[in-house]
Design a protein around this motif. Structure first.
Motif, PDB file in Angstrom:
ATOM      1  N   ARG A  24       0.912  -1.040   0.499  1.00  0.00           N
ATOM      2  CA  ARG A  24       0.415   0.298  -0.025  1.00  0.00           C
ATOM      3  C   ARG A  24       0.786   1.389  -0.461  1.00  0.00           C
ATOM      4  O   ARG A  24       0.134   2.300  -0.627  1.00  0.00           O
ATOM      5  N   ASP A  25       2.187   1.312   0.695  1.00  0.00           N
ATOM      6  CA  ASP A  25       3.314   2.341   0.847  1.00  0.00           C
ATOM      7  C   ASP A  25       3.617   2.410  -0.549  1.00  0.00           C
ATOM      8  O   ASP A  25       3.380   3.906  -1.025  1.00  0.00           O
ATOM      9  N   ASN A  30      -0.484   8.970   0.247  1.00  0.00           N
ATOM     10  CA  ASN A  30      -2.262   8.688   0.425  1.00  0.00           C
ATOM     11  C   ASN A  30      -2.847   7.912   0.941  1.00  0.00           C
ATOM     12  O   ASN A  30      -4.430   7.576   1.052  1.00  0.00           O
ATOM     13  N   VAL A  31      -2.724   6.718   0.814  1.00  0.00           N
ATOM     14  CA  VAL A  31      -3.393   5.784   1.462  1.00  0.00           C
ATOM     15  C   VAL A  31      -3.980   5.025   2.391  1.00  0.00           C
ATOM     16  O   VAL A  31      -2.573   5.727   3.312  1.00  0.00           O
ATOM     17  N   HIS A  32      -5.084   5.132   3.071  1.00  0.00           N
ATOM     18  CA  HIS A  32      -5.262   4.794   3.827  1.00  0.00           C
ATOM     19  C   HIS A  32      -4.462   2.870   4.733  1.00  0.00           C
ATOM     20  O   HIS A  32      -4.569   2.178   4.534  1.00  0.00           O
ATOM     21  N   GLN A  33      -3.517   2.791   5.404  1.00  0.00           N
ATOM     22  CA  GLN A  33      -3.268   2.114   6.044  1.00  0.00           C
ATOM     23  C   GLN A  33      -3.613   1.907   7.591  1.00  0.00           C
ATOM     24  O   GLN A  33      -2.943   0.820   8.553  1.00  0.00           O
ATOM     25  N   GLY A  34      -4.612   2.515   8.311  1.00  0.00           N
ATOM     26  CA  GLY A  34      -4.673   2.476   9.547  1.00  0.00           C
ATOM     27  C   GLY A  34      -5.557   0.792  10.019  1.00  0.00           C
ATOM     28  O   GLY A  34      -5.322  -0.018  10.760  1.00  0.00           O
ATOM     29  N   ASP A  35      -6.369   0.748   9.544  1.00  0.00           N
ATOM     30  CA  ASP A  35      -6.554  -1.200   9.528  1.00  0.00           C
ATOM     31  C   ASP A  35      -5.904  -1.780   9.454  1.00  0.00           C
ATOM     32  O   ASP A  35      -6.017  -2.334  10.118  1.00  0.00           O
ATOM     33  N   GLN A  37      -2.615  -1.719  10.882  1.00  0.00           N
ATOM     34  CA  GLN A  37      -1.940  -1.312  11.362  1.00  0.00           C
ATOM     35  C   GLN A  37      -3.073  -1.871  12.871  1.00  0.00           C
ATOM     36  O   GLN A  37      -2.236  -2.480  13.909  1.00  0.00           O
TER      37      GLN A  37
END
Length: 57
Positions: A24-25, A30-35, A37
């Motif tokens: 994703r990085d 601007n790609v969300h990675q919170g899920d 993490q």
């Protein structure tokens, strides 16, 4: 907090999630990675609880 001793399954699950985070990085900043993490944090929390239970015995 100290990191608990992880089982082989937990290590593998975290490795897969970290790989997905890297992918994703590459897609952009601007790609969300919170899920992902949160899932890693949940695995670590479970391992900490397991270590705490083992220490009580």
């Amino acid at each position: 907090m100290t990191d608990p001793k992880l089982t082989a399954t937990e290590k593998a699950r975290i490795a897969v999630l970290v790989g997905r985070m890297c992918k994703r990085d590459l897609a952009g900043p601007n790609v969300h990675q919170g899920d992902l993490q949160r899932r890693v944090d949940r695995i670590l929390d479970g391992a900490r609880e397991r270590d705490a239970k083992a220490a009580k015995k």
